[in-house]
Design an enzyme around this catalytic site. Sequence first.
Site, short mmCIF file in Angstrom:
data_model
loop_
_atom_site.label_atom_id
_atom_site.label_comp_id
_atom_site.label_asym_id
_atom_site.label_seq_id
_atom_site.Cartn_x
_atom_site.Cartn_y
_atom_site.Cartn_z
N THR A 193 0.83 -1.20 0.00
CA THR A 193 0.00 0.00 0.00
C THR A 193 0.87 1.25 0.00
OG1 THR A 193 -1.68 -1.14 1.25
CG2 THR A 193 -1.63 1.26 1.48
N ARG A 221 -13.58 -8.46 0.20
CA ARG A 221 -12.70 -8.24 1.35
C ARG A 221 -12.19 -6.79 1.35
NH1 ARG A 221 -7.17 -6.45 2.11
NH2 ARG A 221 -6.42 -7.32 4.06
N ASP A 224 -7.34 -2.68 5.93
CA ASP A 224 -7.26 -1.51 6.82
C ASP A 224 -7.20 -0.19 6.06
OD1 ASP A 224 -4.68 -2.49 5.86
OD2 ASP A 224 -3.85 -0.80 6.97
N GLY A 245 0.66 -3.52 5.25
CA GLY A 245 0.79 -4.89 5.72
C GLY A 245 -0.57 -5.55 5.89
N GLY A 247 -3.90 -6.14 6.65
CA GLY A 247 -4.95 -5.24 7.12
C GLY A 247 -5.74 -5.77 8.29
N1 ASP Z 1 -2.87 -3.08 4.16
C1 ASP Z 1 -3.29 -3.56 2.86
C2 ASP Z 1 -4.47 -4.46 3.02
O1 ASP Z 1 -4.56 -5.20 3.96
C3 ASP Z 1 -2.24 -4.24 2.11
C4 ASP Z 1 -0.82 -3.86 2.42
O2 ASP Z 1 -0.50 -2.73 2.67
O3 ASP Z 1 0.06 -4.70 2.45
O4 ASP Z 1 -5.29 -4.46 2.12
#
Ligand code: ASP
Length: 334
Positions: A193, A221, A224, A245, A247
């Site tokens: 992200t 889905r 975060d 990361g 979410g």
């Molecule tokens: N945080 C994002 C999600 O869970 C993905 C990411 O940043 O790795 O969709």
Amino acid sequence: MKRRTFFKFGLSSAALAILKSKNIYAGFNQQDRLNNNLIKRNNIVISTWSHGIKANDEAWRILSEGGKSIDAVEAGVRVTEADITNRSVGIGGRPDRDGHVTLDACIMDENSRCGSVACLEGIKHPISVARAVMEKTPHVMLVADGAKEFAVQQGFEKYKTPIKEVKKDWKAWKKKNKDLLKKPNINHENHDTIGMLAMDEYGNMSGSCTTSGWAYKMHGRVGDSPIIGAGLFIDNEVGGACATGMGEAIIRIAGSHTVVELMRQGKTPQEACKIAVERIISKHTDMSGLQCGFLAMDMHGRVGSYSVYSGFNYAIQEADGKNEMINSDFDREW
Ligand code: ASP
């Protein structure tokens, strides 16, 4: 008590006292800065991962011309959203397991105004739709078809997704992962992200966050990234934070809000990010593949970040420096 009756009683004395005092928090007045030998650093932009470099360039162009942080954080991440070689943000992103590229984004300004879209398909710039939700509707969040209808109505540019190469990869993935399709596992293939925080020359902070989410996630889905308080949070009295990361783990601890509240209690951005990461670790028994990272800036312009596993980094551009990458475990002296 009925809602209307409640309002008749008016504000409590505590609420009135808060409204009267301009400086609500002890941490960030001028005297405190002097006591701490902290010089307030304005005009800074930081953003997650190496795609942050190009995004910072655009945000910086706006900040350095005296522009506002909200304009900088929108324009900055639009660069990443428009990059069709990027597989984790915007129109080049990977689809869910059913082949839909569903985009999530949110934005928050110095007045705690915020807007968000989730599960938005076929629109080039989710971040600008999120800003329109904030500015043109009485709501904070629009999702799926409703978000798309609003975007189209507002004249936002459409874009057909998934793009050809991505569709090919998805088909190959489906063939190889028949088992994964039977039960909703987390697929760790890609997930980067972009979260961005900027402070302008007026000393005001805004933030943005945009993603295509986890590759091959279940249809519908939402992670975060579009959730205010999880993927992003700004409080112009304290500072801001954004997350990247897994979410699900970040939502469980209201991650970005937690980081900001820790800074409110006096932690440096680095300490706050570290404590939030430790909280995530303490809530999970199985940490395999569970990468999460936070990036934060306080109103002094101090910056910090921390992640569960090493490898997370961020781009920073400030007045007397170059646009450069910093590793998340790099702990500065402030
Ligand atoms: N945080 C994002 C999600 O869970 C993905 C990411 O940043 O790795 O969709």
